[in-house]
Design an enzyme around this catalytic site. Structure first.
Site, PDB file in Angstrom:
ATOM      1  N   PRO A 292       0.831  -1.211   0.000  1.00  0.00           N
ATOM      2  CA  PRO A 292       0.000   0.000   0.000  1.00  0.00           C
ATOM      3  C   PRO A 292       0.863   1.258   0.000  1.00  0.00           C
ATOM      4  O   PRO A 292       2.007   1.241   0.481  1.00  0.00           O
ATOM      5  CB  PRO A 292      -0.773  -0.096   1.318  1.00  0.00           C
ATOM      6  CG  PRO A 292      -0.357  -1.357   1.982  1.00  0.00           C
ATOM      7  CD  PRO A 292       0.841  -1.893   1.301  1.00  0.00           C
ATOM      8  N   ARG A 294      -1.111   4.831  -0.160  1.00  0.00           N
ATOM      9  CA  ARG A 294      -2.041   5.778   0.449  1.00  0.00           C
ATOM     10  C   ARG A 294      -2.321   5.478   1.930  1.00  0.00           C
ATOM     11  O   ARG A 294      -2.349   6.364   2.761  1.00  0.00           O
ATOM     12  CB  ARG A 294      -3.366   5.703  -0.328  1.00  0.00           C
ATOM     13  CG  ARG A 294      -4.387   6.738   0.055  1.00  0.00           C
ATOM     14  CD  ARG A 294      -5.715   6.479  -0.679  1.00  0.00           C
ATOM     15  NE  ARG A 294      -5.557   6.144  -2.061  1.00  0.00           N
ATOM     16  CZ  ARG A 294      -5.592   7.009  -3.062  1.00  0.00           C
ATOM     17  NH1 ARG A 294      -5.805   8.279  -2.809  1.00  0.00           N
ATOM     18  NH2 ARG A 294      -5.430   6.607  -4.304  1.00  0.00           N
ATOM     19  N   CYS A 362      -4.577  29.781 -13.493  1.00  0.00           N
ATOM     20  CA  CYS A 362      -5.493  30.265 -14.524  1.00  0.00           C
ATOM     21  C   CYS A 362      -6.043  29.087 -15.339  1.00  0.00           C
ATOM     22  O   CYS A 362      -5.687  28.894 -16.499  1.00  0.00           O
ATOM     23  CB  CYS A 362      -4.737  31.260 -15.402  1.00  0.00           C
ATOM     24  SG  CYS A 362      -5.849  32.238 -16.372  1.00  0.00           S
ATOM     25  N   GLU A 363      -6.872  28.281 -14.690  1.00  0.00           N
ATOM     26  CA  GLU A 363      -7.493  27.089 -15.304  1.00  0.00           C
ATOM     27  C   GLU A 363      -8.842  26.877 -14.624  1.00  0.00           C
ATOM     28  O   GLU A 363      -8.927  26.925 -13.388  1.00  0.00           O
ATOM     29  CB  GLU A 363      -6.671  25.824 -15.008  1.00  0.00           C
ATOM     30  CG  GLU A 363      -5.444  25.639 -15.821  1.00  0.00           C
ATOM     31  CD  GLU A 363      -5.618  24.709 -17.021  1.00  0.00           C
ATOM     32  OE1 GLU A 363      -6.682  24.076 -17.181  1.00  0.00           O
ATOM     33  OE2 GLU A 363      -4.659  24.644 -17.785  1.00  0.00           O
TER      34      GLU A 363
HETATM   35  N1  LLP Z   1       1.528  -0.787  -6.283  1.00  0.00           N
HETATM   36  C1  LLP Z   1       1.460  -0.382  -7.564  1.00  0.00           C
HETATM   37  C2  LLP Z   1       2.043  -1.198  -8.615  1.00  0.00           C
HETATM   38  C3  LLP Z   1       0.820   0.827  -7.886  1.00  0.00           C
HETATM   39  O1  LLP Z   1       0.747   1.214  -9.153  1.00  0.00           O
HETATM   40  C4  LLP Z   1       0.267   1.621  -6.852  1.00  0.00           C
HETATM   41  C5  LLP Z   1      -0.398   2.902  -7.149  1.00  0.00           C
HETATM   42  C6  LLP Z   1       0.379   1.153  -5.527  1.00  0.00           C
HETATM   43  C7  LLP Z   1       1.021  -0.061  -5.279  1.00  0.00           C
HETATM   44  C8  LLP Z   1      -0.145   1.922  -4.347  1.00  0.00           C
HETATM   45  O2  LLP Z   1      -1.508   2.172  -4.393  1.00  0.00           O
HETATM   46  P1  LLP Z   1      -2.201   2.842  -3.110  1.00  0.00           P
HETATM   47  O3  LLP Z   1      -2.082   1.875  -1.966  1.00  0.00           O
HETATM   48  O4  LLP Z   1      -1.493   4.092  -2.812  1.00  0.00           O
HETATM   49  O5  LLP Z   1      -3.605   3.088  -3.524  1.00  0.00           O
HETATM   50  N2  LLP Z   1      -2.500   9.524  -7.832  1.00  0.00           N
HETATM   51  C9  LLP Z   1      -3.650   8.691  -7.536  1.00  0.00           C
HETATM   52  C10 LLP Z   1      -3.237   7.291  -7.150  1.00  0.00           C
HETATM   53  C11 LLP Z   1      -2.442   6.601  -8.214  1.00  0.00           C
HETATM   54  C12 LLP Z   1      -1.912   5.274  -7.749  1.00  0.00           C
HETATM   55  C13 LLP Z   1      -1.018   4.641  -8.745  1.00  0.00           C
HETATM   56  N3  LLP Z   1      -0.500   3.393  -8.312  1.00  0.00           N
HETATM   57  C14 LLP Z   1      -4.485   9.365  -6.450  1.00  0.00           C
HETATM   58  O6  LLP Z   1      -4.132  10.460  -6.019  1.00  0.00           O
HETATM   59  O7  LLP Z   1      -5.526   8.847  -6.054  1.00  0.00           O
END
Ligand code: LLP
Length: 437
Positions: A292, A294, A362-363
């Site tokens: 994870p 996030r 400016c968007e």
């Molecule tokens: N492993 C892989 C291969 C990934 O591509 C990702 C996230 C994670 C783990 C971790 O995922 P998490 O546990 O953080 O959900 N910018 C977007 C999130 C993009 C995540 C991309 N990959 C947002 O702000 O919601």
């Protein structure tokens, strides 16, 4: 519970820290000292989140997806807890190693890797200690050409995706991983190349809620089946990604981590038996790995921003703040919802006003929240944006020649600068000066 400075402590480790749990006065002091926009990351909460993950998944290999927040303060905190690092790019590998993750705990998940990234990772002195994950058969050739003789993992496209927005649902997107039905062939091909294949990998998507557990379960089951089928390879792990969601809305319940863990374990075991056959020796089953991002950092961070302008219009009241889409991209990119809270001492006694909270870019997309009810805002008010610890600072940019914000790390009530505020002069640092050209 607080530690005397007003900061919540992690002794009772609740499943979520809400924006309302953050202490207003210390946050106001930080805004006074460091200015806004300012990210504040509580390392104590990062540790508490790591502990809850470990307790829910006792037998699993736990890594942190560095892309969620790669500031050194966060990486050092997690390296110190014995967590591994899942890296999406050479830059993340470099940061992870510099922050103290042992190379053996670093996995580089190469998504369509640029040559420069492969050159860097394959050329590291510790290259044979880390795990390189390939998501296309031809990456094997590119890695072999560079003399890589370390451990290898094959990323599989599991054909099931999930996530809080279509833009973050990964599992069924052809860009990621080798097609499920060809994965066993790619494993064979890797072995023919002479690589030590130690793992399989898949990731469904990001921000998976309790309602989407069935997609996660299906992904894990499929990965278990594949691992069972190729068990003679002697895999040491099967990584089933990250993606565990956090509640962005104040009234949203937290993810039931124990339920996710149970579903993961059961689906993996059932899938493996399916692939390996009922008589197979369960001790051949590779360790489950999760990564994870996030979940470790989101509720450990807030973004502080100051109101610049209050403009009544016939439709709404526009509250212009000094943080915009270059500070926190998620609302513009995914229509993501983030809680907002006024940190002004008298705010609870003010009447409430429905507002659009907009940034200085400016968007039209540069709106952090629409139709939000806030205590009657005034110029100079300090607002906090919740759940800003993941994919916040990390996705900040320089559009409109806007300097990136500062980051402060807090631990045991002590604050320290984790990233300086970018300066106007700093914006042109990469351009040759007139006299150089
Ligand atoms: N492993 C892989 C291969 C990934 O591509 C990702 C996230 C994670 C783990 C971790 O995922 P998490 O546990 O953080 O959900 N910018 C977007 C999130 C993009 C995540 C991309 N990959 C947002 O702000 O919601």
């Amino acid at each position: 519970m607080t530690d005397g400075e007003g900061w919540p402590t992690s002794t009772d480790n609740p499943p979520v820290r809400r924006l309302s749990d953050w202490p207003a006065e210390p946050l106001r002091d930080l805004a006074d000292e460091y200015g806004t926009p300012l990210y504040v990351q509580d390392l104590g909460r990062v540790k508490a989140n790591a502990s809850r993950l470990r307790e829910a998944f006792p037998g699993a290999d736990l890594s942190y997806a560095v892309k969620a927040n790669a500031t050194r303060a966060v990486l050092e905190t997690l390296a110190d807890r014995g967590v591994g690092a899942e890296c999406a790019a050479a830059g993340e590998v470099k940061r992870a190693l510099a922050a103290g993750f042992p190379a053996r705990r670093v996995r580089y998940t190469a998504v369509n890797p640029p040559a420069r990234d492969l050159d860097y990772v394959c050329g590291l002195e510790a290259a044979d200690e880390l795990v390189l994950t390939v998501g296309a058969a031809d990456t094997l050739d590119r890695v072999a050409e560079r003399g890589f003789d370390g451990r290898l993992c094959v990323r599989v496209n599991p054909g099931v995706g999930a996530g809080h927005h279509a833009k973050v649902s990964t599992g069924a997107e052809p860009k990621f991983g080798v097609p499920y039905d060809r994965a066993a062939d790619v494993v064979d091909r890797a072995i023919d190349h002479g690589f030590e294949v130690v793992g399989l990998h898949a990731h469904a998507g990001s921000g998976i809620s309790g309602d989407e557990l069935s997609a996660h379960r299906e992904l894990v089951r499929r990965m278990g089946t594949l691992a069972g089928e190729v068990r003679d390879v002697g895999l040491t792990f099967v990584a089933v990604g990250g993606g565990f969601g956090v509640p962005y809305r104040g009234d949203e319940p937290p993810l039931d981590l124990d339920a996710v863990a149970t579903a993961t374990r059961e689906a993996y075991a059932a899938g493996w038996r399916e692939g390996a056959g009922e008589t197979a020796d369960e001790s051949d089953r590779a360790q489950l790995a999760i990564e994870p991002g996030r979940y470790f950092v989101a509720d450990a961070g807030v973004l502080l921003t100051t109101v610049n302008t209050v403009k009544p219009t016939p439709d709404t009241t526009v509250v212009g703040v000094d943080a915009g889409m270059t500070t926190l991209l998620r609302p513009a990119m995914y229509e993501a919802y983030h809680e907002l809270r006024s940190l002004e001492p008298g705010a609870p006694r003010r009447g409430r006003v429905t507002c659009d909270v907009s940034g200085p870019i400016c968007e039209t997309a540069d709106v952090l929240a629409r139709g939000r009810s806030l205590p009657d805002p005034g110029r100079g008010d300090l607002l906090a944006v919740g759940n800003a610890g993941a994919y916040g600072y990390e996705m900040a940019g320089n559009y409109n020649s806007r300097p990136r914000p500062a980051v402060v790390a807090v631990e045991h009530g002590e604050a320290r600068l984790a990233a300086r505020r970018e300066t106007l002069a700093g914006l042109t640092r990469l351009e040759p000066k007139a006299e150089d050209s």
